[in-house]
Design a protein around this motif. Sequence first.
Motif, short mmCIF file in Angstrom:
data_model
loop_
_atom_site.label_atom_id
_atom_site.label_comp_id
_atom_site.label_asym_id
_atom_site.label_seq_id
_atom_site.Cartn_x
_atom_site.Cartn_y
_atom_site.Cartn_z
N ARG A 130 94.89 33.47 18.93
CA ARG A 130 95.98 33.02 18.34
C ARG A 130 95.03 32.20 17.04
NH1 ARG A 130 98.13 36.33 18.98
NH2 ARG A 130 98.58 36.42 16.59
N ASP A 131 93.73 32.47 17.97
CA ASP A 131 92.84 31.94 16.18
C ASP A 131 92.93 31.98 15.14
OD1 ASP A 131 90.63 29.23 15.26
OD2 ASP A 131 90.06 31.55 14.71
N ILE A 132 93.07 32.36 14.06
CA ILE A 132 92.68 33.38 13.11
C ILE A 132 91.54 34.55 12.97
CG2 ILE A 132 91.33 31.98 11.14
CD1 ILE A 132 93.30 33.36 9.22
N LYS A 164 95.37 36.23 7.68
CA LYS A 164 96.57 35.60 7.24
C LYS A 164 97.83 35.93 7.97
CE LYS A 164 94.42 33.80 3.34
NZ LYS A 164 94.56 33.70 1.29
N TYR A 166 97.92 38.02 10.55
CA TYR A 166 97.94 37.54 11.97
C TYR A 166 97.77 36.27 12.20
CZ TYR A 166 94.82 38.15 16.62
OH TYR A 166 94.30 37.68 18.16
N LYS A 167 97.25 35.42 12.23
CA LYS A 167 97.45 33.86 12.33
C LYS A 167 99.32 33.70 12.05
CE LYS A 167 95.77 29.32 12.17
NZ LYS A 167 95.94 28.70 13.50
N LYS A 168 99.63 34.42 11.08
CA LYS A 168 101.59 34.25 11.84
C LYS A 168 102.02 34.81 12.57
CE LYS A 168 101.70 32.67 6.55
NZ LYS A 168 101.96 31.17 6.69
#
Length: 300
Positions: A130-132, A164, A166-168
């Motif tokens: 889940r890391d950007i 960004k 993906y991070k969400k």
Amino acid sequence: MKSALPSTAYILQIHKNPAQVNTFISQLTATDTADVYVHIDKKNYDEVSPKINRSPRINVLEESCNVKWGDISQVDATIMLLRKVLTSKVDYDFVCLRSGQDLLVKNGLKVHLMENPNKIFMSAKFIHDRDISAAHVNMKWFDSARRQYNTFHPLRVFRSIMLKLYKKGLVLFPNRQLMPNNYLLYHGSSWFCIPIEVARFIIDFIDQNKWYYQYFKNALCPDEWFFQTLVMNSKYADQVANDNLTYLKWGEEYNNSNHPINLSFKDIDSIEKSNKYFARKFDEREDVAMINYYSEKVCM
């Protein structure tokens, strides 16, 4: 070890500045325990190839691929070089991947390798799914998005937005290739120095596990993930020193923040304080005095 100093195959990816490359090769072959294998970017092959020095210890690959920033072609070139080393039947101790814009900046590399015969000199940092930055491999990036844009460009903005999202947790273009659930992602610099046994393992693994290459085929900058993830999910993980022996300086401006910048004389103090054996990037067109300085000072 077979001799007082380990035998090393240096594998170089180059695309320009043949005179500078020859200087680096001279450093690497200053002792009789090193051979050099050179891959020349297909775009520049006809221009550069005739200008690279030839000898029984310098092997310029006749085959080449069109190397592009950000896509699998950088991995392809490295695989081609590893295969060439392994088919040479020479019993090397180490294989060391470098670029044509590297130089040796510290003496004693051979002794360092001799003292660490089983170490894998490779930077590798665990990256959570889940890391950007995991979006680089867990998303499928289309070709034009896997390019280096050093100025404002819509596709550079597009990449930033995709990261960004993906991070969400919103993955618009997921990588549909499957990775075993127990595989962890690792990221690091492209360059490495590995025992020959590990080089054999890498080639054997990708030959026997076609899914692995496919997983990274449409990744963004897969050269910074492919070998790191493979080695760190293998029995060799404990041998990784998490140090690729290289000094580099990242740009701090918008137009150079996504790649190392060229070094100059003002960087000598930082280079030598780093205690690294290699540094990059050098460019003879910008500071040939810097190249001459290290070519005279350092020869393994």
